[in-house]
Scaffold this motif. Structure first.
Motif, mmCIF file in Angstrom:
data_model
loop_
_atom_site.group_PDB
_atom_site.id
_atom_site.type_symbol
_atom_site.label_atom_id
_atom_site.label_comp_id
_atom_site.label_asym_id
_atom_site.label_seq_id
_atom_site.Cartn_x
_atom_site.Cartn_y
_atom_site.Cartn_z
ATOM 1 N N TRP A 60 -13.030 1.046 1.370
ATOM 2 C CA TRP A 60 -12.507 1.639 0.132
ATOM 3 C C TRP A 60 -12.766 3.156 0.078
ATOM 4 O O TRP A 60 -12.780 3.717 -1.015
ATOM 5 C CB TRP A 60 -13.135 1.039 -1.126
ATOM 6 N N VAL A 262 -15.683 2.959 -6.275
ATOM 7 C CA VAL A 262 -14.423 2.696 -5.576
ATOM 8 C C VAL A 262 -13.253 3.427 -6.218
ATOM 9 O O VAL A 262 -12.393 3.978 -5.525
ATOM 10 C CB VAL A 262 -14.140 1.180 -5.522
ATOM 11 N N LEU A 380 -5.121 0.543 -4.589
ATOM 12 C CA LEU A 380 -6.178 -0.472 -4.594
ATOM 13 C C LEU A 380 -5.530 -1.784 -5.008
ATOM 14 O O LEU A 380 -5.049 -1.918 -6.141
ATOM 15 C CB LEU A 380 -7.275 -0.075 -5.583
ATOM 16 N N SER A 426 -6.972 -1.137 0.598
ATOM 17 C CA SER A 426 -7.302 0.178 0.043
ATOM 18 C C SER A 426 -7.103 1.238 1.123
ATOM 19 O O SER A 426 -8.063 1.809 1.628
ATOM 20 C CB SER A 426 -8.750 0.202 -0.455
#
Length: 463
Positions: A60, A262, A380, A426
């Protein structure tokens, strides 16, 4: 690429199997791990020379992509100038000070005090410790309880593992239980049959208020929440949830920690998502990962000025918490360069412009029998797999559906992250439409392959 013949590769595998204990890995591994040896843009290359589209972004985090010479040069220049000096003895480094000021500019409200850490775990650990420090300082030492959520992930220190809600990760580990409380899942896909999204949001907000009242507001220090629960399955809470839970926290003097480890630094199309995406100005924001795009480790806890003044009580007060590498000058120089690249290339704008295409194409996978849900925002996303789309019946854990599909994607030149019965996506923020098409095509073929395998193995699937 450095060449490795079969003998050299076998020796590397032997050393790794004999001596390396990997995160979330087997204590005594029975199989070899793969080696990644090079990266460029949105691609990585393994020891065997296979070029793979990195749909995971490292973890991520490789937001600006691989192979940025500008980052290497900034890191090298700081290493030669001053690789390290302790921040413990009344000293500061110029990169740490400049980064703190830059982060304060980017955060909402009066979040303007920056405590630099070594990563996301230590940022969240420090945030919780600061809340205990605050209430000890202000004569409210009984406020110790932390409320969190099922499916949350906040780190791997003893404290942050305790406030994480991925319970399968913790089955053989001890955690704090007397001061940590997990609310039920906020996954809209798993809401009760017949319940509307607004009703589900009402219930999830009520979960928080009920828990505060059950414990007693005088005992609750804080609520910690990822805006999007990433490794718990890329779960996006219902619209309005974050703003309303903040209102509940304000009502009972419970401090709100927004874990943007994230979601920060472009992943959702903004440097920080709390206010820009979720209409939320928390008391604390934590960040890491995309802060340096993974080039070197760094994290930060960003506090509101109001909170700091409250904790000082009008006098000198030391927050006795820190790490040898707090504010490491090389890491801070990397972060400053990373932010400059994000802004100069308008990668946040690129995400906002391309995210609809990204999510729409991933959404096309919903026609596959195994796909129960496709969800996410920005760059994401998560895909959840089920045995029966109509009833959302789950596949048995031993089926290992996420790992199956992850392995099948890798054979097709794409890396994704298995998350139990889901996979997470991601990619670096630099990807374009062609790479999104490659990623979705590989996913589609891999899901179909997995469905065929399960049918041959006698796993009951709905047609």
């Amino acid at each position: 690429m450095t060449a490795f013949d079969d003998t050299a590769a076998a020796e590397l595998a032997r050393k790794d199997r004999a001596h390396a204990l990997h995160p979330w890995g087997e204590v005594c591994p029975s199989a070899d791990n793969g080696f990644m040896v090079e990266g460029d843009g949105a691609y990585i290359r393994d020891l065997e020379g296979h070029r793979l589209l990195d749909g995971v972004g490292g973890l991520w985090c490789v937001n600006i992509g691989y192979g940025r010479r500008e980052m290497a040069e900034a890191i090298a220049a700081q290493v030669m100038r001053l690789p390290f000096y302790s921040a413990f003895i009344d000293t500061a480094s110029i990169p740490a000070t400049e980064l703190s000021a830059r982060l304060a500019e980017a955060t909402p409200g009066d979040l303007s005090r920056v405590f630099l850490t070594t990563g996301g775990s230590t940022a969240n650990d420090s945030a919780i410790r600061f809340l205990h420090f605050l209430f000890n300082r202000t004569g409210r030492a009984g406020k110790k309880h932390i409320i969190t959520r099922a499916d949350a992930y906040h780190g791997s220190t003893y404290l942050t593992a305790s406030v994480s809600g991925k319970f399968s990760d913790l089955s053989d580990l001890d955690v704090l239980s007397d001061q940590v409380h997990h609310l039920p899942s906020v996954n809209p896909y798993r809401r009760p049959a017949g319940m509307s999204l607004p009703e589900f949001c009402d219930e999830k907000v009520a979960d928080l208020e009920r828990k505060i009242l059950e414990l007693g507001p005088e005992t609750v220090a804080g609520f910690i929440a990822e805006p999007v629960l990433a490794s718990g399955g890329v779960i996006v809470p219902p619209e309005g949830y974050h703003r309303r839970t903040l209102e509940v926290c304000r009502k009972y003097d419970v401090k709100y920690i927004s874990d943007e480890v994230v979601t920060g630094f472009g992943r959702l199309g903004h440097l920080f998502a709390s206010e820009s995406v979720f209409d939320l100005v928390p008391d604390i924001i934590t960040c890491a990962k995309g802060l340096t795009s993974g080039y070197v480790p760094l994290g930060a806890m960003i506090l509101s000025e109001t909170l700091c003044r409250e904790a000082s009580c009008g006098e000198s007060a030391a927050f006795s918490n820190g790490f040898t590498y707090s504010g490491h000058p090389v890491a801070c120089a990397a972060a400053l360069t990373n932010i400059a690249i994000l802004e100069r290339e308008d990668l946040c704008g690129h995400v906002r412009r391309l995210a609809p295409y990204f999510m729409e194409h991933l959404g096309s996978l919903r026609d596959l029998p195994l796909v129960g849900d496709v969800r996410g925002m920005g760059f994401l996303a998560g895909v959840e797999f089920v045995a029966d789309k109509t009833t959302a019946r789950s596949l048995a854990p031993e089926v290992g559906i996420g790992k199956r599909i992850g392995a099948a994607c890798r054979r097709r030149g794409v890396m994704v992250r298995p998350l139990g019965a889901a996979i997470g996506i991601s990619p670096p923020l630099t990807i374009g439409r062609e790479q999104i098409d490659i990623l979705v095509s590989a996913l589609r073929s891999s899901i179909l392959e997995a469905a065929d395998e399960l049918t041959r193995e006698g796993v009951r699937l709905a047609s």
